[in-house]
Write a protein that holds these residues in place. Structure first.
Motif, PDB file in Angstrom:
ATOM      1  N   UNK A 195      18.921  30.882  41.018  1.00  0.00           N
ATOM      2  CA  UNK A 195      19.470  31.022  42.372  1.00  0.00           C
ATOM      3  C   UNK A 195      20.600  30.028  42.603  1.00  0.00           C
ATOM      4  N   UNK A 196      20.458  28.803  42.050  1.00  0.00           N
ATOM      5  CA  UNK A 196      21.510  27.797  42.209  1.00  0.00           C
ATOM      6  C   UNK A 196      22.712  28.152  41.360  1.00  0.00           C
ATOM      7  N   UNK A 197      22.483  28.638  40.151  1.00  0.00           N
ATOM      8  CA  UNK A 197      23.608  29.060  39.306  1.00  0.00           C
ATOM      9  C   UNK A 197      24.414  30.159  39.975  1.00  0.00           C
ATOM     10  N   UNK A 198      23.730  31.132  40.572  1.00  0.00           N
ATOM     11  CA  UNK A 198      24.431  32.226  41.240  1.00  0.00           C
ATOM     12  C   UNK A 198      25.284  31.725  42.394  1.00  0.00           C
ATOM     13  N   UNK A 199      24.722  30.795  43.167  1.00  0.00           N
ATOM     14  CA  UNK A 199      25.458  30.226  44.301  1.00  0.00           C
ATOM     15  C   UNK A 199      26.732  29.517  43.831  1.00  0.00           C
ATOM     16  N   UNK A 200      26.599  28.648  42.828  1.00  0.00           N
ATOM     17  CA  UNK A 200      27.738  27.883  42.336  1.00  0.00           C
ATOM     18  C   UNK A 200      28.713  28.779  41.587  1.00  0.00           C
ATOM     19  N   UNK A 201      28.188  29.721  40.810  1.00  0.00           N
ATOM     20  CA  UNK A 201      29.064  30.611  40.054  1.00  0.00           C
ATOM     21  C   UNK A 201      29.954  31.429  40.978  1.00  0.00           C
ATOM     22  N   UNK A 202      29.425  31.850  42.109  1.00  0.00           N
ATOM     23  CA  UNK A 202      30.219  32.614  43.077  1.00  0.00           C
ATOM     24  C   UNK A 202      31.417  31.800  43.549  1.00  0.00           C
ATOM     25  N   UNK A 203      31.209  30.506  43.815  1.00  0.00           N
ATOM     26  CA  UNK A 203      32.315  29.645  44.238  1.00  0.00           C
ATOM     27  C   UNK A 203      33.269  29.350  43.086  1.00  0.00           C
ATOM     28  N   UNK A 204      32.697  29.056  41.926  1.00  0.00           N
ATOM     29  CA  UNK A 204      33.505  28.761  40.735  1.00  0.00           C
ATOM     30  C   UNK A 204      34.412  29.934  40.395  1.00  0.00           C
ATOM     31  N   UNK A 205      33.881  31.127  40.473  1.00  0.00           N
ATOM     32  CA  UNK A 205      34.637  32.344  40.168  1.00  0.00           C
ATOM     33  C   UNK A 205      35.868  32.461  41.065  1.00  0.00           C
ATOM     34  N   UNK A 206      35.691  32.217  42.349  1.00  0.00           N
ATOM     35  CA  UNK A 206      36.816  32.329  43.289  1.00  0.00           C
ATOM     36  C   UNK A 206      37.899  31.295  42.968  1.00  0.00           C
ATOM     37  N   UNK A 207      37.503  30.054  42.735  1.00  0.00           N
ATOM     38  CA  UNK A 207      38.472  29.001  42.398  1.00  0.00           C
ATOM     39  C   UNK A 207      39.175  29.295  41.071  1.00  0.00           C
ATOM     40  N   UNK A 208      38.421  29.752  40.081  1.00  0.00           N
ATOM     41  CA  UNK A 208      38.995  30.013  38.761  1.00  0.00           C
ATOM     42  C   UNK A 208      40.027  31.138  38.822  1.00  0.00           C
ATOM     43  N   UNK A 209      39.721  32.178  39.556  1.00  0.00           N
ATOM     44  CA  UNK A 209      40.664  33.300  39.663  1.00  0.00           C
ATOM     45  C   UNK A 209      41.933  32.875  40.393  1.00  0.00           C
ATOM     46  N   UNK A 210      41.797  32.042  41.435  1.00  0.00           N
ATOM     47  CA  UNK A 210      42.975  31.537  42.150  1.00  0.00           C
ATOM     48  C   UNK A 210      43.850  30.680  41.233  1.00  0.00           C
ATOM     49  N   UNK A 211      43.212  29.780  40.478  1.00  0.00           N
ATOM     50  CA  UNK A 211      43.967  28.919  39.568  1.00  0.00           C
ATOM     51  C   UNK A 211      44.609  29.707  38.442  1.00  0.00           C
ATOM     52  N   UNK A 212      43.913  30.711  37.974  1.00  0.00           N
ATOM     53  CA  UNK A 212      44.479  31.544  36.906  1.00  0.00           C
ATOM     54  C   UNK A 212      45.716  32.289  37.397  1.00  0.00           C
ATOM     55  N   UNK A 213      45.661  32.740  38.642  1.00  0.00           N
ATOM     56  CA  UNK A 213      46.835  33.406  39.228  1.00  0.00           C
ATOM     57  C   UNK A 213      48.028  32.457  39.275  1.00  0.00           C
ATOM     58  N   UNK A 214      47.776  31.188  39.650  1.00  0.00           N
ATOM     59  CA  UNK A 214      48.855  30.198  39.706  1.00  0.00           C
ATOM     60  C   UNK A 214      49.423  29.926  38.316  1.00  0.00           C
ATOM     61  N   UNK A 215      48.528  29.768  37.348  1.00  0.00           N
ATOM     62  CA  UNK A 215      48.962  29.402  35.991  1.00  0.00           C
ATOM     63  C   UNK A 215      49.715  30.526  35.294  1.00  0.00           C
TER      64      UNK A 215
END
Length: 383
Positions: A195-215
């Motif tokens: 349950x904790x992994x899912x919570x954090x992964x959801x946030x991590x996914x959003x940040x990673x996709x935003x950073x990937x778009x920038x890069x």
């Protein structure tokens, strides 16, 4: 807090070195095998009590020496100062001290002084197997949630006990009913982990996709999906479930897998076998991504880790970037430098040459490393 200085004695190729960091951005320049990466490794070790390269502490000791010693001094805007020490003798125990007080457990060290490291080894996040990605998630979450770390430690202990029992049942015909006790404990800690992994992964996914778009300048599309052994398909269905519901799913999965577990002598379902899928333009990046694309994805994940730690803790972690521009084309390097320039975190960047980094970063502290000796170099020398 910011790292003000560090002392390295008999650590890797360093004999006795002390260096101070007067600015938030530190550019470390030097040839191969001179000690750049070892300096970052020492900083990371002080923050996390582990190395990103060595499997044993003894590997960090300089050849033919009796042990290594590290000391770092951190300070903040309120003039509060903290001293961190790490030491290991060849035939002695590893020791950690905070302000001179011995710390009894490594696990108590994790999360006090957060650091995010990107190095060539970080490519295993994309190119490696599921264990590498689980390790990434576990270390990230452990830095920001001590309860998660405790559940993870208890889960691993129960898992070892259950696997031992599975082997005993297979070889000595011990009653399989004994598994029920371990299953209950495994489910309790495992559901909390998921349950904790899912919570954090959801946030991590959003940040990673935003950073990937920038890069990538918005030219490539990254997709991340958490995958679980509790279901044959992707875990998306579990994202809406409670911890109690996930525990029931885990119970069902363990019962269904018991026959196979007994046959194999190991536990085949649970968060210890989970993974997350990384796709680029709907194709698995591990198989179809170029070296530069894989490196960009790993970097996006690391930058996402930084943002997530900052959001949860309210503090910037120390950022360590080793050989970060290697195998990135000009455009990706330019995007990356723009991202780095806007970071508020204390940053350490290694490179073999100062160009083009020194001109894209705002008044960095430039250090040159040669034969494990570190010298401050005026930025004007590169103009």
């Amino acid at each position: 807090m910011l790292l003000n200085n560090i002392v390295l004695r008999n650590f890797r190729n360093y004999v006795d070195c002390e260096v101070s960091f007067s600015k938030p951005v530190n550019l470390i320049i030097g040839g191969n095998a001179q000690g750049k990466t070892s300096l970052l490794e020492a900083i990371y070790f002080l923050c996390t009590a582990e190395s990103h390269r060595a499997t044993r502490d003894g590997e960090l000791i300089r050849h033919n020496e009796a042990g290594f010693y590290l000391r770092g001094t951190l300070g903040n805007s309120s003039n509060d100062v903290m001293s961190l020490e790490a030491m290991k003798r060849t035939r002695g125990q590893f020791k950690l001290k905070k302000n001179g007080v011995l710390q009894t457990k490594r696990s108590e060290w994790i999360g006090q002084f957060n650091a995010v490291l990107f190095s060539p080894e970080s490519l295993v996040l994309v190119k490696g197997g599921p264990a590498e990605r689980r390790r990434f998630l576990d270390l990230l979450i452990s830095q920001i949630d001590s309860t998660y770390l405790k559940n993870l430690q208890k889960y691993r202990l129960v898992l070892r006990q259950r696997n031992e029992l599975l082997k005993q049942i297979r070889t000595t015909f011990v009653d399989a009913v004994q598994l029920d006790v371990w299953d209950k404990l495994l489910i309790a800690h495992g559901a909390a982990i998921i349950i904790k992994r899912l919570e954090i992964f959801h946030q991590l996914k959003a940040y990673a996709m935003q950073n990937h778009q920038k890069l990538t300048g918005g030219k490539e599309n990254l997709a991340l999906t958490y995958c679980s052994t509790l279901e044959e398909s992707e875990i998306g269905f579990l994202e809406t479930k409670t911890e109690t519901e996930i525990a029931k799913d885990f119970d069902v999965a363990l019962n269904a897998s018991r026959g196979a577990d007994l046959q194999r002598g190991t536990t085949l379902v649970g968060p210890h076998r989970d993974d997350f899928l990384i796709e680029l333009e709907n194709a698995e990046a591990r198989t179809y991504g170029s070296q530069g694309q894989q490196r960009t994805i790993a970097l996006a994940l690391k930058l996402a880790e930084l943002e997530l730690i900052r959001t949860v803790t309210g503090q910037d972690p120390i950022v360590l970037l080793d050989d970060v521009t290697s195998e990135l084309d000009y455009k990706r390097t330019e995007y990356l430098l723009n991202v780095l320039q806007n970071l508020s975190a204390q940053t350490f960047i290694t490179a073999t040459h100062a160009e083009p980094l020194v001109h894209h970063l705002n008044q960095p502290n430039v250090l040159t490393v040669e034969n494990a000796q570190i010298n401050h170099t005026p930025e004007t020398n590169f103009k």
